[in-house]
Design a protein around this motif. Structure first.
Motif, short mmCIF file in Angstrom:
data_model
loop_
_atom_site.label_atom_id
_atom_site.label_comp_id
_atom_site.label_asym_id
_atom_site.label_seq_id
_atom_site.Cartn_x
_atom_site.Cartn_y
_atom_site.Cartn_z
N TYR A 98 36.56 86.22 33.12
CA TYR A 98 35.81 87.10 32.18
C TYR A 98 34.74 88.08 32.93
O TYR A 98 34.81 89.30 32.90
N LEU A 101 36.85 90.71 35.23
CA LEU A 101 37.42 91.57 34.46
C LEU A 101 36.57 92.62 33.95
O LEU A 101 36.61 93.84 33.89
N ALA A 145 44.17 90.64 31.93
CA ALA A 145 43.67 89.75 30.84
C ALA A 145 44.65 89.71 29.71
O ALA A 145 44.90 88.59 29.18
N HIS A 156 50.85 87.36 34.54
CA HIS A 156 49.34 87.21 34.83
C HIS A 156 48.99 87.25 36.33
O HIS A 156 48.13 87.79 36.71
#
Ligand code: HEM
Length: 222
Positions: A98, A101, A145, A156
């Motif tokens: 997180y 990104l 994401a 991914h």
């Protein structure tokens, strides 16, 4: 088996891929520190006598903010690829994911807004090359994401690899210049960024590496 290393120790031993990632991190570390430090100073001090990047408040926040966020992406994207980050504790990988990104999104958006407001030192062609770079970084971050949330591990992984190549791109841009100037004294490069080498490097710091990665991913699939 006598003499064989226990599984736990084997799991901790770095693979060839880990060595490559660690080498990339080590090489880019001086640039990461430079970018993070320069960005933080620009956000907290008056650098008007020191750099052309320090102008008015909005462009200042955009350019120096993108340097801090960019330093984080360049550091964290390769760290996220290390098996030790992915396998030992999935929560670490998720939280760092997180952060990575978000930093990538800030880098891309701030960089693009700065180009729209102030352009670049090399003019329209450099601005176009850097704008495409920012757009691709945002695309790669969004897809990384999306496929993580979708639990599609193969996609991914592929997008995370593209994101890492792009994250390292900014370092590679400078590395190309260092190597080229050391080897040729700067042939094909001018102060106004109009030489053939400058023109190549407007996109040459990420497009060829993305193409190589796509070829490698295709070969891996077949
Ligand atoms: C990925 C991590 C990134 C890092 C670490 C980074 C870092 C930096 C640094 C340190 C500078 C200052 C120039 C210097 O002192 O060499 C800079 C300039 C700049 N960056 Fe980034 N950057 C990154 C990504 C991006 C992206 C994705 C964009 C495009 C959206 C972008 C657009 C720019 C622009 C337009 C400039 C000013 C160019 C000029 O006129 O000289 N950067 N960046």
């Amino acid at each position: 088996m006598p003499g064989a290393l226990p599984r736990r120790i084997l799991c901790l031993m770095p693979s060839r891929a880990s060595f490559a990632i660690l080498a990339a991190l080590l090489l880019s570390l001086p640039f990461i520190l430079y970018s993070g430090g320069f960005g933080l100073r620009g956000l907290t001090a008056d650098l008007s006598g020191e750099t052309r990047f320090f102008t008015t408040p909005l462009p200042n926040v955009l350019i120096f903010g993108h340097m801090v966020a960019g330093a984080l992406v360049t550091l964290l994207a390769p760290v996220q690829l290390l098996p030790v980050t992915r396998r030992r504790d999935p929560r670490v990988h998720r939280v760092l994911g997180y952060v990575t990104l978000s930093a990538a999104a800030l880098t891309g958006v701030f960089g693009l807004l700065y180009i729209a407001l102030k352009g670049t030192i090399g003019g329209p062609l450099m601005s176009a090359g850097f704008a495409l770079y920012g757009a691709l970084l945002l695309l790669a971050a969004a897809n990384t994401a999306y496929h993580a949330l979708d639990k599609d591990r193969a996609r991914h992984r592929a997008w995370a690899l593209r994101l890492t190549v792009l994250a390292l791109g900014s370092f590679l841009y400078r590395l190309h210049y260092w190597v080229w100037y050391a080897a040729t004294g700067g042939a094909g490069s001018t102060e106004a960024f109009t030489g053939p080498f400058d023109l190549f490097n407007f996109t040459g710091f990420y497009l060829p590496y993305l193409v190589l990665l796509e070829l490698w991913l295709r070969q891996e699939r077949t």
